[in-house]
Motif scaffolding. Structure first.
Motif, PDB file in Angstrom:
ATOM      1  N   HIS A  31       0.639  -1.275   7.387  1.00 18.86           N
ATOM      2  CA  HIS A  31       0.402  -0.135   6.526  1.00 18.86           C
ATOM      3  C   HIS A  31       0.404   1.263   7.088  1.00 18.86           C
ATOM      4  O   HIS A  31       0.256   1.377   8.306  1.00 18.86           O
ATOM      5  CB  HIS A  31      -0.711  -0.490   5.291  1.00 18.86           C
ATOM      6  N   HIS A  45      -2.076   3.638   7.483  1.00 12.64           N
ATOM      7  CA  HIS A  45      -3.165   4.140   7.465  1.00 12.64           C
ATOM      8  C   HIS A  45      -3.162   4.735   9.165  1.00 12.64           C
ATOM      9  O   HIS A  45      -2.569   3.883  10.087  1.00 12.64           O
ATOM     10  CB  HIS A  45      -4.287   3.322   7.194  1.00 12.64           C
ATOM     11  N   HIS A  61      -3.702   2.420  12.278  1.00  9.05           N
ATOM     12  CA  HIS A  61      -2.582   1.348  12.561  1.00  9.05           C
ATOM     13  C   HIS A  61      -1.122   1.714  12.956  1.00  9.05           C
ATOM     14  O   HIS A  61      -0.239   1.136  12.984  1.00  9.05           O
ATOM     15  CB  HIS A  61      -2.634   0.574  11.058  1.00  9.05           C
ATOM     16  N   HIS A  79      -4.838  -2.277  -0.830  1.00  4.85           N
ATOM     17  CA  HIS A  79      -5.592  -1.478   0.028  1.00  4.85           C
ATOM     18  C   HIS A  79      -4.730  -0.182   0.424  1.00  4.85           C
ATOM     19  O   HIS A  79      -5.162   1.020   0.616  1.00  4.85           O
ATOM     20  CB  HIS A  79      -5.802  -2.200   1.332  1.00  4.85           C
ATOM     21  N   ASP A 108      -5.032  -5.142   7.030  1.00  2.19           N
ATOM     22  CA  ASP A 108      -6.242  -4.810   6.268  1.00  2.19           C
ATOM     23  C   ASP A 108      -6.670  -5.291   4.996  1.00  2.19           C
ATOM     24  O   ASP A 108      -7.239  -5.253   3.985  1.00  2.19           O
ATOM     25  CB  ASP A 108      -6.559  -3.220   6.087  1.00  2.19           C
TER      26      ASP A 108
END
Ligand code: ZN
Ligand code: ZN
Length: 322
Positions: A68, A70, A73, A165, A184
């Motif tokens: 993802h 974020h 990451h 998320h 996550d």
């Protein structure tokens, strides 16, 4: 050294309360890195050192798969050189594009949303996570991957889309041995925050808690032996944990409903009541959690919503309300 098809964990420091993030090196037909830590010099130094311990150098990495978008990451992409294949969900692409307009649109959207939630303007600094400098700029997404796709160079693994998320969230699942690299989506000791995001298509904002619950339930239908998560330790047989998470969230929503039975409230007023300590330091986390419960209650017709002078007001549905 590690064997073929082994999943090797590298833990990297991040400047967040959770302290570190995991990335995974998988040696299939290609050498794959799943997730790419945070864009800091310290994170890079630790990554390089730990890679060396298993006999590798960064140049050995042939492809990166991102669970993802974020910042904790994806950041180390900027330290990796060369022709790298970078794979992730299509909604991840703009986060790697270094497109100022995309980030400006995000900020505008959130400023407007915070107004609707009656959050004081002094909290605008809490949108720092949308700071462009946290995001890598050297590698675009080279291919997008979606539900059911097999991963070249990583035999046995397929993609499962798990929005909630993050809108861009995917996990990688190996049907043969039931291992999952989970990002996550599901963590052992912390419940994943259903983070609010701008709509990518259309005007309505996504409802991340509702998506998240669906994405969790999806995993109840497949056998999973072990989850390699984005933070903290691996864990086994996560179905019980998933049921627990769903139950806990339902209970949280009922607590919110009780507050709304007493009085009509703004999102911010409710947020302060639910997170009296956290809202000052981690406003977006607290607001996302609050809106999560409201979206959930709204879906089941348990609350009323109205707007007054641009501010949303919520109250419990009474008998006889339509
Ligand atoms: Zn995340
Ligand atoms: Zn994370």
């Amino acid at each position: 050294m590690f064997s073929k098809d082994a999943i090797y964990k590298i833990t990297i420091p991040i400047p967040y309360p959770i302290k570190d993030v995991n990335v995974y090196v998988v040696k299939g037909d290609a050498l794959t890195l799943v997730d790419a830590g945070m864009k800091t010099e310290e994170a890079w130094r630790v990554f390089e050192r730990k890679l060396k311990e298993i006999g590798l150098v960064p140049e050995d990495i042939e492809q990166v798969i991102l669970t993802h978008h974020h910042p904790d990451h994806i950041g180390l992409l900027d330290f990796l050189d060369g022709d790298l294949r970078v794979l992730g969900h299509r909604l991840l692409a703009p986060w790697l594009s270094h497109d100022v307009r995309f980030f400006d649109r995000q900020k505008e959207f959130f400023l407007e949303l915070l107004k609707q939630f009656a959050v004081p303007e002094s909290f605008a600094s809490h949108l720092d996570h949308l700071d462009l400098s946290l995001y890598p700029r050297n590698h675009p997404l080279t291919s997008s991957i979606q539900e059911g796709d097999e991963i070249d160079g990583m035999p046995g693994f397929t993609v499962i889309e798990t929005p909630g998320h993050a809108q861009s969230h995917i996990v990688l699942y190996n049907e043969e041995d039931c291992r999952m690299i989970g990002g996550d989506h599901l963590l052992k000791t912390i419940s994943s925050n259903p983070v609010l995001e701008m709509p990518y298509e259309g005007k309505e904002r996504p409802k991340p808690q509702l998506q998240y619950n669906e994405s969790l339930k999806k995993l109840l239908h497949i056998p999973i032996s072990v989850v390699f998560p984005g933070h903290k330790d691996e864990f086994f047989d996560p179905h019980l944990l998933i049921r627990n998470r769903l139950d806990k969230q339902h209970e949280r929503a009922l607590t919110v409903l009780k507050h709304l039975e007493k009085q009509e409230m703004t999102v911010f007023a409710l947020c302060k009541l639910l997170f009296p300590a956290a809202y000052q330091q981690e406003l977006l986390f607290a607001i996302s959690e609050t809106v999560a419960q409201l979206d959930y209650l709204e879906q089941y017709g348990k609350i009323n919503k109205r707007i007054e002078n641009g501010v949303l007001l919520f109250s419990a549905q009474r008998r006889g309300d339509k």
